[in-house]
Write a protein that holds these residues in place. Structure first.
Motif, mmCIF file in Angstrom:
data_model
loop_
_atom_site.group_PDB
_atom_site.id
_atom_site.type_symbol
_atom_site.label_atom_id
_atom_site.label_comp_id
_atom_site.label_asym_id
_atom_site.label_seq_id
_atom_site.Cartn_x
_atom_site.Cartn_y
_atom_site.Cartn_z
ATOM 1 N N ALA A 182 0.834 -1.202 0.000
ATOM 2 C CA ALA A 182 0.000 0.000 0.000
ATOM 3 C C ALA A 182 0.876 1.261 0.000
ATOM 4 O O ALA A 182 0.611 2.206 -0.739
ATOM 5 N N ARG A 183 1.934 1.253 0.817
ATOM 6 C CA ARG A 183 2.826 2.419 0.892
ATOM 7 C C ARG A 183 3.501 2.682 -0.452
ATOM 8 O O ARG A 183 3.543 3.817 -0.930
ATOM 9 N N VAL A 184 4.033 1.596 -1.056
ATOM 10 C CA VAL A 184 4.735 1.744 -2.333
ATOM 11 C C VAL A 184 3.768 2.267 -3.395
ATOM 12 O O VAL A 184 4.098 3.160 -4.161
ATOM 13 N N ARG A 185 2.547 1.707 -3.375
ATOM 14 C CA ARG A 185 1.544 2.101 -4.369
ATOM 15 C C ARG A 185 1.135 3.574 -4.201
ATOM 16 O O ARG A 185 1.007 4.305 -5.174
ATOM 17 N N GLN A 186 0.975 3.984 -2.947
ATOM 18 C CA GLN A 186 0.601 5.379 -2.688
ATOM 19 C C GLN A 186 1.691 6.328 -3.167
ATOM 20 O O GLN A 186 1.404 7.379 -3.730
ATOM 21 N N LYS A 187 2.934 5.922 -2.966
ATOM 22 C CA LYS A 187 4.042 6.754 -3.418
ATOM 23 C C LYS A 187 4.063 6.794 -4.943
ATOM 24 O O LYS A 187 4.254 7.844 -5.552
ATOM 25 N N ARG A 212 2.589 12.340 -0.915
ATOM 26 C CA ARG A 212 3.744 13.044 -1.420
ATOM 27 C C ARG A 212 4.928 12.759 -0.505
ATOM 28 O O ARG A 212 4.771 12.700 0.704
ATOM 29 N N PRO A 213 6.098 12.539 -1.076
ATOM 30 C CA PRO A 213 7.243 12.219 -0.235
ATOM 31 C C PRO A 213 7.562 13.374 0.711
ATOM 32 O O PRO A 213 7.381 14.545 0.356
ATOM 33 N N LEU A 214 7.991 13.000 1.903
ATOM 34 C CA LEU A 214 8.352 14.009 2.893
ATOM 35 C C LEU A 214 9.775 14.483 2.609
ATOM 36 O O LEU A 214 10.711 14.146 3.311
#
Ligand SMILES: [Zn+2]
Length: 137
Positions: free
Chosen positions: A88-93, A99-101
């Motif tokens: 999920a994290r990879v997909r959201q990125k 948005r990346p911090l």
């Protein structure tokens, strides 16, 4: 030769796997835990594990089920949840949903003008400290 049995498919994820299907899964895999590859001995508890977890898109059907010791299954379930979270994290990125911090670049300090070099030998000597004056007297 036994009559071929149609594959059992759960109508939805909440459907319990019937005992006859659990028996078929156990027999198909010769009673071997698909996680540790060891024999499930009589008296040991086992569960029909979803090889591809339901939360990771696996299906609730006989071909996606394999016997696993209860103690082996606990660890896999935790890993499946971890995998789902990572996917999920990879997909959201990837989709830009998150948005990346990125660190905000500060402008930094302004450059100060170069200070002229001072020839220290041309300066008068510094006055002695009171302690040094005492030591010399
Ligand atoms: Zn096992």
């Amino acid at each position: 030769m036994s009559r071929p049995v149609p594959e059992w498919i759960g109508k939805h994820h909440g459907v319990n796997i019937p005992p006859r299907v659990r028996q078929r899964i156990f027999d198909r895999d010769n009673g071997i835990c698909h996680l540790c590859k060891l024999m499930i001995k009589p008296g040991e508890t086992w569960q029909a594990d979803h090889v591809i977890a339901l939360i990771n898109g696996g299906e609730h059907r006989e071909t996606n089920l394999a016997p696993a010791h209860s103690h082996c299954h606990v660890g896999k379930s935790a890993r499946d949840v971890k995998e789902k979270a990572k996917v999920a994290r990879v997909r959201q990125k990837h989709t830009g949903a998150v948005r990346p911090l990125g660190k905000i670049q500060s402008p930094g300090f302004a450059k100060s003008p170069k200070q002229p070099r001072i020839d220290k030998s041309a300066l008068p000597p510094l006055p002695l400290s009171p302690l040094m004056r005492l030591a010399r007297s």
